[in-house]
Motif scaffolding. Structure first.
Motif, mmCIF file in Angstrom:
data_model
loop_
_atom_site.group_PDB
_atom_site.id
_atom_site.type_symbol
_atom_site.label_atom_id
_atom_site.label_comp_id
_atom_site.label_asym_id
_atom_site.label_seq_id
_atom_site.Cartn_x
_atom_site.Cartn_y
_atom_site.Cartn_z
ATOM 1 N N CYS A 85 21.521 89.260 95.233
ATOM 2 C CA CYS A 85 22.377 90.165 94.459
ATOM 3 C C CYS A 85 21.721 91.544 94.313
ATOM 4 O O CYS A 85 21.251 91.911 93.226
ATOM 5 C CB CYS A 85 22.676 89.579 93.082
ATOM 6 N N PRO A 86 21.680 92.305 95.399
ATOM 7 C CA PRO A 86 21.128 93.660 95.307
ATOM 8 C C PRO A 86 22.046 94.565 94.503
ATOM 9 O O PRO A 86 23.265 94.429 94.551
ATOM 10 C CB PRO A 86 21.042 94.101 96.772
ATOM 11 N N LEU A 87 21.452 95.480 93.767
ATOM 12 C CA LEU A 87 22.213 96.428 92.968
ATOM 13 C C LEU A 87 22.017 97.835 93.519
ATOM 14 O O LEU A 87 20.878 98.268 93.735
ATOM 15 C CB LEU A 87 21.771 96.383 91.504
ATOM 16 N N GLU A 88 23.134 98.537 93.729
ATOM 17 C CA GLU A 88 23.101 99.893 94.257
ATOM 18 C C GLU A 88 23.951 100.807 93.380
ATOM 19 O O GLU A 88 24.970 100.390 92.838
ATOM 20 C CB GLU A 88 23.641 99.922 95.695
ATOM 21 N N ASN A 89 23.522 102.056 93.260
ATOM 22 C CA ASN A 89 24.267 103.062 92.496
ATOM 23 C C ASN A 89 24.553 102.556 91.087
ATOM 24 O O ASN A 89 25.699 102.511 90.641
ATOM 25 C CB ASN A 89 25.570 103.427 93.220
ATOM 26 N N VAL A 90 23.493 102.171 90.380
ATOM 27 C CA VAL A 90 23.644 101.603 89.034
ATOM 28 C C VAL A 90 22.923 102.461 88.003
ATOM 29 O O VAL A 90 22.021 103.244 88.317
ATOM 30 C CB VAL A 90 23.116 100.150 88.962
ATOM 31 N N VAL A 91 23.340 102.289 86.762
ATOM 32 C CA VAL A 91 22.723 102.971 85.620
ATOM 33 C C VAL A 91 22.566 101.966 84.493
ATOM 34 O O VAL A 91 23.211 100.915 84.483
ATOM 35 C CB VAL A 91 23.591 104.157 85.128
ATOM 36 N N ARG A 92 21.690 102.288 83.537
ATOM 37 C CA ARG A 92 21.621 101.494 82.312
ATOM 38 C C ARG A 92 22.293 102.292 81.206
ATOM 39 O O ARG A 92 21.874 103.408 80.892
ATOM 40 C CB ARG A 92 20.182 101.152 81.918
ATOM 41 N N VAL A 93 23.340 101.724 80.634
ATOM 42 C CA VAL A 93 24.091 102.382 79.567
ATOM 43 C C VAL A 93 23.545 101.949 78.214
ATOM 44 O O VAL A 93 23.492 100.752 77.915
ATOM 45 C CB VAL A 93 25.598 102.046 79.668
ATOM 46 N N ASN A 94 23.123 102.920 77.411
ATOM 47 C CA ASN A 94 22.604 102.628 76.072
ATOM 48 C C ASN A 94 23.686 102.786 75.003
ATOM 49 O O ASN A 94 23.881 101.910 74.178
ATOM 50 C CB ASN A 94 21.417 103.536 75.762
ATOM 51 N N HIS A 95 24.363 103.913 75.009
ATOM 52 C CA HIS A 95 25.521 104.076 74.135
ATOM 53 C C HIS A 95 26.400 105.179 74.693
ATOM 54 O O HIS A 95 25.976 105.994 75.523
ATOM 55 C CB HIS A 95 25.121 104.373 72.689
ATOM 56 N N THR A 96 27.639 105.196 74.249
ATOM 57 C CA THR A 96 28.581 106.241 74.624
ATOM 58 C C THR A 96 29.095 106.828 73.308
ATOM 59 O O THR A 96 28.299 107.173 72.443
ATOM 60 C CB THR A 96 29.721 105.684 75.495
ATOM 61 N N GLN A 97 30.393 106.936 73.139
ATOM 62 C CA GLN A 97 30.917 107.295 71.815
ATOM 63 C C GLN A 97 30.816 106.108 70.867
ATOM 64 O O GLN A 97 31.050 106.255 69.667
ATOM 65 C CB GLN A 97 32.371 107.750 71.922
#
Length: 232
Positions: A85-97
């Motif tokens: 399960c390779p991950l590409e073009n990913v981010v870690r989301v901490n918070h938004t609104q």
């Protein structure tokens, strides 16, 4: 992901028609398939295509994500957390609104789709029904290296690429909580909020599943990027 000539021609025709209808030749950014996506732009039929196109363009996706209000995230290098399960073009989301019960790894287009859904659908809906904004969201996670329903011969789940988020509950600014499991179709404002939130999500996510789809989704909304407006 680049559009086929036929798809691009069709989208350009739509955009041209809107421009002519407005009495101008300049195509508005939200209707121009070649213009960068901006979270605050009005949502049009071109928006979903732009979201899909960003799956293969990390820089453009991150630039679009930076236009979202109040977002805190960290871009991640491509990696393979679990074999297969390779991950590409990913981010870690901490918070938004909103605050989340836990940060989560998401494909950049998924994070972007969430911020657009949040700004254009979720918050206005919450204000309209409750007179309050959504302050927090409880989720069951985004990444899981597995097949659909854990079936041995099934295709990989959207969760295997961190391209789906399972949302279980929403918390309002005044402390009230709306739970998919407890409040779906309750006949009151909580149930109406959930039904309209799911319907609104269908404008941004390729696959939106809820309690009416099957028993496996009785306690959450599955918001994923695969497909085109599969909404159940």
């Amino acid at each position: 992901m680049k559009p086929s000539p036929a798809t691009l021609f069709y989208i350009l025709l739509i955009a041209l028609g809107v421009a002519l209808d407005k009495g101008v030749w300049q195509i508005p950014r939200e209707w121009n398939p070649l213009a960068p996506l901006v979270v605050s732009d009005p949502v049009t039929p071109v928006t979903r295509w732009k979201l899909k196109a960003l799956s293969g363009d990390r820089d453009a996706c991150l630039a679009a994500l930076d236009t979202a209000p109040d977002i805190r995230y960290a871009p991640l290098a491509d990696y393979t957390p679990v074999a297969g399960c390779p991950l590409e073009n990913v981010v870690r989301v901490n918070h938004t609104q909103v605050r989340f019960n836990a940060s989560f790894v998401a494909s950049c287009p998924l994070a972007l789709a969430w911020t657009m859904f949040e700004q254009h659908e979720l918050q206005p809906l919450s204000q309209r029904i409750f007179g309050e904004r959504v302050a927090s969201v409880r989720h069951y996670g985004s990444f899981a290296c597995r097949n659909i329903y854990h079936r041995e011969n099934a295709r990989r789940s959207e969760h295997a690429t961190a391209s789906a988020l399972d949302v279980a509950a929403f918390g309002l600014e005044d402390g009230r909580s709306i739970s998919v499991l407890d409040d779906w179709r309750d006949g009151g404002e909580r149930g109406r909020f959930l039904e309209e939130a799911q319907k609104g999500a269908c404008h941004y996510f390729g696959t939106t599943l809820g309690p009416d789809y099957n028993a496996a989704h009785a306690n959450h909304f599955h918001l994923g990027m695969r497909g085109i407006s599969f909404c159940r």
